[in-house]
Write a protein that holds these residues in place. Structure first.
Motif, short mmCIF file in Angstrom:
data_model
loop_
_atom_site.label_atom_id
_atom_site.label_comp_id
_atom_site.label_asym_id
_atom_site.label_seq_id
_atom_site.Cartn_x
_atom_site.Cartn_y
_atom_site.Cartn_z
N LYS A 148 0.82 -1.16 0.08
CA LYS A 148 -0.13 -0.02 0.07
C LYS A 148 0.84 1.13 -0.01
N LEU A 149 1.88 1.16 0.91
CA LEU A 149 2.58 2.45 0.80
C LEU A 149 3.34 2.54 -0.66
N SER A 150 3.86 1.34 -1.23
CA SER A 150 4.61 1.53 -2.59
C SER A 150 3.45 2.27 -3.68
N THR A 151 2.17 1.87 -3.19
CA THR A 151 1.09 2.44 -4.27
C THR A 151 0.83 3.93 -4.11
N SER A 178 6.82 -9.95 -4.41
CA SER A 178 5.81 -9.79 -3.65
C SER A 178 4.63 -8.73 -3.71
N CYS A 179 3.82 -8.41 -3.01
CA CYS A 179 2.87 -7.28 -3.16
C CYS A 179 3.51 -5.93 -3.42
N ALA A 184 4.62 -1.73 -7.42
CA ALA A 184 5.65 -1.05 -8.17
C ALA A 184 5.42 -1.03 -9.73
N ALA A 185 5.13 -2.37 -10.13
CA ALA A 185 5.10 -2.71 -11.67
C ALA A 185 3.80 -2.45 -12.53
N THR A 186 2.75 -2.55 -11.52
CA THR A 186 1.37 -2.25 -12.25
C THR A 186 1.07 -1.03 -12.61
N GLY A 187 0.72 -1.10 -13.93
CA GLY A 187 0.35 0.13 -14.65
C GLY A 187 1.50 0.88 -15.17
N THR A 188 2.81 0.42 -15.42
CA THR A 188 3.86 0.69 -16.18
C THR A 188 3.77 0.33 -17.55
#
Length: 295
Positions: A148-151, A178-179, A184-188
């Motif tokens: 969540k913090l990365s998001t 992991s999450c 970090a990768a999602t949506g790149t």
């Protein structure tokens, strides 16, 4: 706007060194984003000067009001985390042990227990010496990193990029699959995996590339310290090609990386070794050439 994530299947492959080098090459056209909140180091290389900080709350923790608590002990009988201690004739909750399950407030007949937000870390907005904005975070000691913090770091970086009309966001992600890495990768638009020719490096890279396939994000691989095991370096190239991903080349083992980190600079600023500078520069340019409107 282009979003490029620099990831690795395992830690210690040189991921942050590559991300910092890309930030150096991009200059003010980029926004830097460090999603490795467990060990945020990109800001150190970028000599970031903090502009703003904000607290981040990523979970809940139980709190007992001593004025209401009668010391019946109902809460301690249901706590499975040994987070509730006797304090005189009443009880108190050790926040570091509380998992925020919310069971104890349910059994307290006197409404002495409430759930409150727990501070999980701090998010910083700063200015790098590359004349670009940088967003990073520091996870609180003992806090759980669920992604969540990365998001949240990603979201703030996006907002700054929109505001500054930046052309690219460079994301230094956490190791593993992991999450936090998925966040970090999602949506790149693209994922660059930095690998190393070790048994664990190969195994973890395969899992990381599987993650990219499931997220349906184009990916490529760069091998660092390639000459420590040429057989495994060749294997990494074969795995990459078989997966239909880009193989961007190999960088030799070099003390220039260590000296750069020690001096708080990117390796591009500290080395004259063309085996390093040419691979990093060409990789950066080639990735950007995939996308329109970059000159």
């Amino acid at each position: 706007m282009i979003r490029i994530a620099i990831l690795s299947g395992k830690g210690g492959t040189g991921k942050t060194s590559v991300a910092a080098s890309f930030g150096y090459l991009a200059g003010k056209r980029a926004v830097l984003c460090d999603c490795d909140v467990d060990a945020s180091n990109l800001a150190l290389v970028a000599s970031a000067q903090n502009i703003q900080s904000r607290e981040y709350s990523g979970g809940m923790v139980a709190v007992i009001d001593p004025e209401v608590c009668i010391g019946c002990g109902a809460c301690t009988r249901v706590c499975r985390f040994d987070a509730i201690e006797k304090s005189g004739s009443k009880y108190r909750i050790e926040a570091a042990s509380c998992e925020g399950c919310g069971y104890c407030p349910r059994v307290c007949a006197f409404n002495a227990i409430s759930m409150v937000e727990r501070k999980s870390g701090d998010i910083f907005t700063a200015q790098s010496r590359f004349d670009s904005a940088i967003v990073y975070a520091e996870l609180s000691i003992g806090a759980e990193n669920s992604g969540k913090l990365s998001t949240q770091v990603r979201r703030i970086a996006d907002e700054i990029a929109e505001e500054k009309n930046a052309e690219v966001i460079i994301i230094d992600g956490p190791p593993g699959v992991s999450c936090p890495a998925i966040a970090a990768a999602t949506g790149t638009n693209y994922i660059l995996f930095v690998s190393e020719p070790t048994l664990s490096g190969v195994s973890d890279l395969e899992r990381a590339m599987e993650m990219a396939r499931k997220l349906k994000i184009a990916a490529g691989v760069l091998v660092n310290r390639a000459d420590i095991n040429e057989v495994l370096s060749i294997k990494i190239k074969e795995i990459t090609m078989q997966a239909g991903s880009d193989f961007w080349g190999a960088i030799p083992l070099s003390s220039d990386f260590v000296r750069a980190v020690r001096n708080g600079k990117t390796v591009l600023e500290e080395t004259d070794d063309e085996r390093i500078t040419s691979v990093l520069t060409q990789t950066w340019r080639s990735i950007l050439e995939r996308f329109q409107n970059w000159n």
